[in-house]
Design a protein around this motif. Structure first.
Motif, mmCIF file in Angstrom:
data_model
loop_
_atom_site.group_PDB
_atom_site.id
_atom_site.type_symbol
_atom_site.label_atom_id
_atom_site.label_comp_id
_atom_site.label_asym_id
_atom_site.label_seq_id
_atom_site.Cartn_x
_atom_site.Cartn_y
_atom_site.Cartn_z
ATOM 1 N N LEU A 449 0.805 -1.214 0.000
ATOM 2 C CA LEU A 449 0.000 0.000 0.000
ATOM 3 C C LEU A 449 0.840 1.267 0.000
ATOM 4 C CD1 LEU A 449 -2.754 -1.091 2.552
ATOM 5 C CD2 LEU A 449 -2.896 -1.054 0.060
ATOM 6 N N GLN A 450 2.137 1.147 0.317
ATOM 7 C CA GLN A 450 3.023 2.309 0.353
ATOM 8 C C GLN A 450 4.289 2.003 -0.411
ATOM 9 O OE1 GLN A 450 3.500 4.073 4.379
ATOM 10 N NE2 GLN A 450 2.192 2.414 5.067
ATOM 11 N N LYS A 451 4.951 3.046 -0.871
ATOM 12 C CA LYS A 451 6.248 2.870 -1.520
ATOM 13 C C LYS A 451 7.289 2.464 -0.481
ATOM 14 C CE LYS A 451 5.372 6.316 -5.149
ATOM 15 N NZ LYS A 451 5.021 5.331 -6.164
ATOM 16 N N ASN A 452 8.246 1.643 -0.945
ATOM 17 C CA ASN A 452 9.354 1.195 -0.098
ATOM 18 C C ASN A 452 8.880 0.424 1.126
ATOM 19 O OD1 ASN A 452 11.520 2.460 -1.688
ATOM 20 N ND2 ASN A 452 10.578 4.375 -1.005
ATOM 21 N N VAL A 453 7.740 -0.226 1.013
ATOM 22 C CA VAL A 453 7.251 -1.141 2.041
ATOM 23 C C VAL A 453 7.158 -2.520 1.400
ATOM 24 C CG1 VAL A 453 5.340 -1.769 3.556
ATOM 25 C CG2 VAL A 453 5.999 0.628 3.310
ATOM 26 N N GLU A 454 7.871 -3.469 1.942
ATOM 27 C CA GLU A 454 7.958 -4.799 1.343
ATOM 28 C C GLU A 454 6.809 -5.677 1.811
ATOM 29 O OE1 GLU A 454 11.204 -7.631 2.399
ATOM 30 O OE2 GLU A 454 11.878 -7.200 0.349
ATOM 31 N N SER A 455 6.096 -6.263 0.869
ATOM 32 C CA SER A 455 4.994 -7.182 1.162
ATOM 33 C C SER A 455 5.508 -8.613 1.054
ATOM 34 C CB SER A 455 3.852 -6.949 0.164
ATOM 35 O OG SER A 455 2.839 -7.907 0.329
ATOM 36 N N ARG A 456 5.234 -9.431 2.084
ATOM 37 C CA ARG A 456 5.721 -10.813 2.118
ATOM 38 C C ARG A 456 4.546 -11.781 2.201
ATOM 39 N NH1 ARG A 456 11.260 -11.386 5.647
ATOM 40 N NH2 ARG A 456 12.408 -9.693 4.645
ATOM 41 N N PRO A 457 3.999 -12.186 1.076
ATOM 42 C CA PRO A 457 2.864 -13.114 1.104
ATOM 43 C C PRO A 457 3.287 -14.497 1.562
ATOM 44 C CG PRO A 457 3.101 -11.998 -1.036
ATOM 45 C CD PRO A 457 4.349 -11.750 -0.274
ATOM 46 N N ASP A 458 2.312 -15.279 2.029
ATOM 47 C CA ASP A 458 2.549 -16.666 2.397
ATOM 48 C C ASP A 458 2.074 -17.604 1.295
ATOM 49 O OD1 ASP A 458 3.771 -16.294 4.871
ATOM 50 O OD2 ASP A 458 1.845 -15.972 5.853
ATOM 51 N N VAL A 459 2.161 -17.168 0.047
ATOM 52 C CA VAL A 459 1.819 -18.000 -1.099
ATOM 53 C C VAL A 459 3.028 -18.054 -2.020
ATOM 54 C CG1 VAL A 459 -0.620 -17.397 -0.963
ATOM 55 C CG2 VAL A 459 0.890 -16.064 -2.440
ATOM 56 N N SER A 460 3.003 -19.004 -2.935
ATOM 57 C CA SER A 460 4.115 -19.147 -3.865
ATOM 58 C C SER A 460 3.635 -18.931 -5.291
ATOM 59 C CB SER A 460 4.747 -20.537 -3.732
ATOM 60 O OG SER A 460 3.796 -21.540 -4.054
ATOM 61 N N ILE A 461 4.583 -18.696 -6.185
ATOM 62 C CA ILE A 461 4.287 -18.537 -7.605
ATOM 63 C C ILE A 461 5.192 -19.470 -8.398
ATOM 64 C CG2 ILE A 461 3.422 -16.175 -7.484
ATOM 65 C CD1 ILE A 461 6.205 -15.213 -8.317
ATOM 66 N N ASP A 462 4.705 -19.890 -9.563
ATOM 67 C CA ASP A 462 5.489 -20.721 -10.478
ATOM 68 C C ASP A 462 6.146 -19.794 -11.488
ATOM 69 O OD1 ASP A 462 6.582 -22.540 -12.173
ATOM 70 O OD2 ASP A 462 4.722 -23.616 -12.624
ATOM 71 N N LEU A 463 7.465 -19.620 -11.377
ATOM 72 C CA LEU A 463 8.172 -18.656 -12.215
ATOM 73 C C LEU A 463 8.144 -19.032 -13.691
ATOM 74 C CD1 LEU A 463 11.241 -17.969 -9.900
ATOM 75 C CD2 LEU A 463 9.332 -16.433 -10.365
ATOM 76 N N ALA A 464 7.982 -20.308 -13.983
ATOM 77 C CA ALA A 464 7.929 -20.732 -15.381
ATOM 78 C C ALA A 464 6.741 -20.116 -16.114
ATOM 79 C CB ALA A 464 7.876 -22.254 -15.470
ATOM 80 N N LYS A 465 5.716 -19.708 -15.373
ATOM 81 C CA LYS A 465 4.533 -19.084 -15.983
ATOM 82 C C LYS A 465 4.831 -17.684 -16.522
ATOM 83 C CE LYS A 465 1.857 -22.545 -14.855
ATOM 84 N NZ LYS A 465 1.356 -23.478 -15.891
ATOM 85 N N LEU A 466 6.010 -17.151 -16.211
ATOM 86 C CA LEU A 466 6.390 -15.841 -16.741
ATOM 87 C C LEU A 466 6.933 -15.924 -18.157
ATOM 88 C CD1 LEU A 466 8.214 -14.300 -13.646
ATOM 89 C CD2 LEU A 466 6.169 -13.368 -14.737
ATOM 90 N N LEU A 467 7.100 -17.133 -18.678
ATOM 91 C CA LEU A 467 7.739 -17.318 -19.976
ATOM 92 C C LEU A 467 6.724 -17.743 -21.034
ATOM 93 C CD1 LEU A 467 10.838 -19.319 -18.695
ATOM 94 C CD2 LEU A 467 10.762 -16.879 -19.273
ATOM 95 N N PRO A 468 6.934 -17.299 -22.278
ATOM 96 C CA PRO A 468 6.081 -17.795 -23.362
ATOM 97 C C PRO A 468 6.408 -19.250 -23.679
ATOM 98 C CG PRO A 468 7.827 -16.400 -24.241
ATOM 99 C CD PRO A 468 7.930 -16.317 -22.742
ATOM 100 N N GLU A 469 5.473 -19.934 -24.319
ATOM 101 C CA GLU A 469 5.706 -21.343 -24.642
ATOM 102 C C GLU A 469 6.861 -21.508 -25.612
ATOM 103 O OE1 GLU A 469 2.224 -23.380 -25.901
ATOM 104 O OE2 GLU A 469 1.073 -22.869 -24.101
ATOM 105 N N LYS A 470 6.925 -20.654 -26.605
ATOM 106 C CA LYS A 470 8.024 -20.706 -27.558
ATOM 107 C C LYS A 470 9.138 -19.787 -27.080
ATOM 108 C CE LYS A 470 8.881 -20.556 -32.569
ATOM 109 N NZ LYS A 470 8.329 -20.178 -33.897
ATOM 110 N N ARG A 471 10.374 -20.283 -27.056
ATOM 111 C CA ARG A 471 11.463 -19.563 -26.398
ATOM 112 C C ARG A 471 12.466 -18.950 -27.384
ATOM 113 N NH1 ARG A 471 11.067 -22.178 -21.243
ATOM 114 N NH2 ARG A 471 8.820 -22.307 -20.941
ATOM 115 N N ASP A 472 12.051 -18.654 -28.621
ATOM 116 C CA ASP A 472 12.942 -17.948 -29.544
ATOM 117 C C ASP A 472 13.201 -16.537 -29.024
ATOM 118 O OD1 ASP A 472 12.931 -20.171 -31.113
ATOM 119 O OD2 ASP A 472 11.557 -19.378 -32.637
#
Length: 531
Positions: A449-472
């Motif tokens: 909600l504020q700048k320079n305030v770090e939010s630490r969720p208790d959930v995870s993300i799959d980083l592979a979802k940041l990539l397109p299927e084709k990797r050219d």
């Protein structure tokens, strides 16, 4: 890469050698606990290096739930602390299971120092390692000095040599004081033998530990005893046992550790938050349907990284003036390989595939004042032509900084990687208007909600979802696209964009309408692309 000082190399090798057998059996003391995790230190492992630096073993013990997710129960880290500049570097990590069996070891290199952030576990470990000695420790070193002095008298031929095992339980500042007393006592004994009946008096024996010894940063002055010998009894002479410091004079209150200065936002070397095994990311679907629970917010220092001068994307401190704001930023104006560029006329070749090893991870989110940045746990990386780069963080720009044949995309994600030598490789994923992306529902749900305030969720993300299927991809050599505009960065721009919904793009646009640096001249650079 900064060359390693010979003394530092020797000290690190000694610490590693000692730690191989002793770190697992050390007497760990708890420093702090946070959300089920414990940070511990082996105080007997603290060694002093040159320039006010210290080396010590610390340990992060995870909760059972986190251990199940990450696949390890604890991480032991050998860190080097700069007690003067408030920075530290990790030399080695050891991952263990609940039975303290070693799962794997990592040498991380010893030259990349990171600024401490107030309130973090790193800072608490720093305070524990860099605190000045107390009265009890001064008493111990006085006793140690007495034993050293007696040994010098009984073994006049050893040249004042100090056995390492004799000092193993004394902190580094105290070891130096004991060693100084030992050498002084040996010199007194030698003088007694040379001058026959001449009386040798050590003035330091006439008074207890100097009060200055208790001041932070001052070496302890230890009463080394008094040697007195004649020709008749030189062989039987024994120095006077040093007098322990008196409680009223030599046991001052333990000084507070130095106040932590406000450093720039950094990436912690202690693996917090922990890294889970790759697994389906259930929270993504939930985040779109119901409001997320408030994440724990942790204050982080304002990102005034460059003294009193702040930079911006518009106005007086905008990109056209970056190179004039500070001498260290002149490359922003004079560099020949600056980023971003308009990617045109790339030669089509059989580029090697980028080997992505992205995992599920916990994460933190911070609004830096220039962008939204997501810091990730360790273990995700890319490998390019045999060189491994670890993913440190990713952030966003609107509109895209890169152009492809003149086309501008709605946004771009920059995934910043670093190898052991500190070289950077940035993967750019273009973001175009289209269908909703579930991963971004999770990220935007935990915006602070504020700048320079770090939010630490208790959930995870799959980083592979940041990539397109084709990797050219396209690739070229460029720079950081913000001050100090350092060159020598390898850029890898994915050809295929990801899609975000107009609402998802609008959420970021509510924070940053325009945080993209204008395109820079290619200056005849070679651009390659997958064919």
């Amino acid at each position: 890469m900064t060359p390693v000082h010979p003394f530092r190399r020797t000290l690190i090798a000694l610490a590693l050698a000692c730690a191989s057998g002793s770190a697992l059996t050390a007497d760990w003391a708890t420093v702090a606990t946070e959300r089920g995790k414990k940070i511990e230190i082996d105080r007997d492992s603290v060694l002093r290096a040159e320039g006010g630096k210290k080396v010590a073993w610390g340990r992060l013990v995870l909760s059972e739930a986190d251990a199940e997710k990450t696949g390890y129960a604890m991480v032991q880290a050998l860190n080097r602390y700069d007690c003067q500049s408030l920075k530290f570097a990790t030399i080695k990590r050891v991952y263990l299971d609940a039975g303290q069996r070693i799962l794997r070891e990592e040498r991380t290199g010893s030259d990349g120092e990171i600024s401490l952030m107030p309130g973090t576990l790193d800072e608490k470990l720093f305070r524990e390692v860099c605190q000045p000695p107390g009265a009890e420790e001064l008493r111990q070193v006085a006793e140690q000095a007495g034993r050293a002095a007696r040994a010098a008298a009984n073994n006049p031929g050893d040249g004042g040599r100090i056995e390492r095992t004799e000092m193993v339980n004394i902190k580094p500042d105290l070891r130096e004081a004991a060693a100084a007393a030992r050498e002084e006592m040996a010199s007194s004994k030698k003088a007694a033998g040379d001058k026959g009946t001449e009386k040798v008096t050590d003035k330091s024996a006439e008074k207890p530990v100097d009060k200055a010894a208790a001041k932070p940063g001052a070496p302890a002055k230890v009463d080394a005893g008094r040697a007195e010998a004649t020709k008749a009894d030189a062989a039987k002479a024994e120095p006077v046992k040093p007098e322990a410091p008196k409680t009223a004079e030599a046991a001052p209150k333990k000084p507070e550790p130095p106040a932590i200065k406000v450093p720039p936002i950094g990436h912690s070397e202690i693996p917090l938050p922990p890294r889970p095994r790759p697994r389906p990311v259930a929270p993504v679907a939930l985040a779109a349907k119901k409001p997320a629970e408030p994440a724990a917010a942790v204050m982080v220092p304002p990102q005034v990284v460059h003294g009193d001068i702040q930079w911006a994307y518009e106005g007086e401190f905008g990109p056209q003036n970056w190179g004039r704001l500070k001498p260290e930023w002149t490359q922003c104006a004079t560099g020949r390989t600056q980023s971003p560029i308009d990617i045109r006329d790339g030669i089509k070749v059989d580029l090697p595939q980028i080997q992505f090893d992205y995992k599920s991870t916990y994460f933190t989110v911070v609004d830096t004042g220039h962008t939204v940045q997501v810091n990730v746990g360790e273990g995700s990386s890319i490998t390019l032509v045999g060189k491994r780069y670890e993913l440190v963080q990713f952030h966003f720009h609107k509109p895209s900084e890169e152009r492809v044949n003149g086309k501008v995309y709605d946004m771009v994600a920059h995934l910043v990687h670093k190898d052991l030598d500190g070289n950077l490789a940035v993967v750019a994923v273009l973001l175009d208007r289209g269908t909703e992306h579930p991963l971004f529902n999770t990220l935007w749900a935990y915006l602070p909600l504020q700048k320079n305030v770090e939010s630490r969720p208790d959930v995870s993300i799959d980083l592979a979802k940041l990539l397109p299927e084709k990797r050219d991809y396209y690739t070229y050599m460029g720079s950081l696209s913000e001050p100090p505009c350092t060159e020598g960065v390898t850029w890898l721009v994915m050809k295929d964009p990801l899609q975000l919904s107009p609402e998802q793009i609008g959420i970021f646009g509510h924070l940053y309408r325009n945080n993209a640096r204008p395109v820079q001249s290619a200056n005849g650079r070679l651009i390659k692309q997958s064919r």
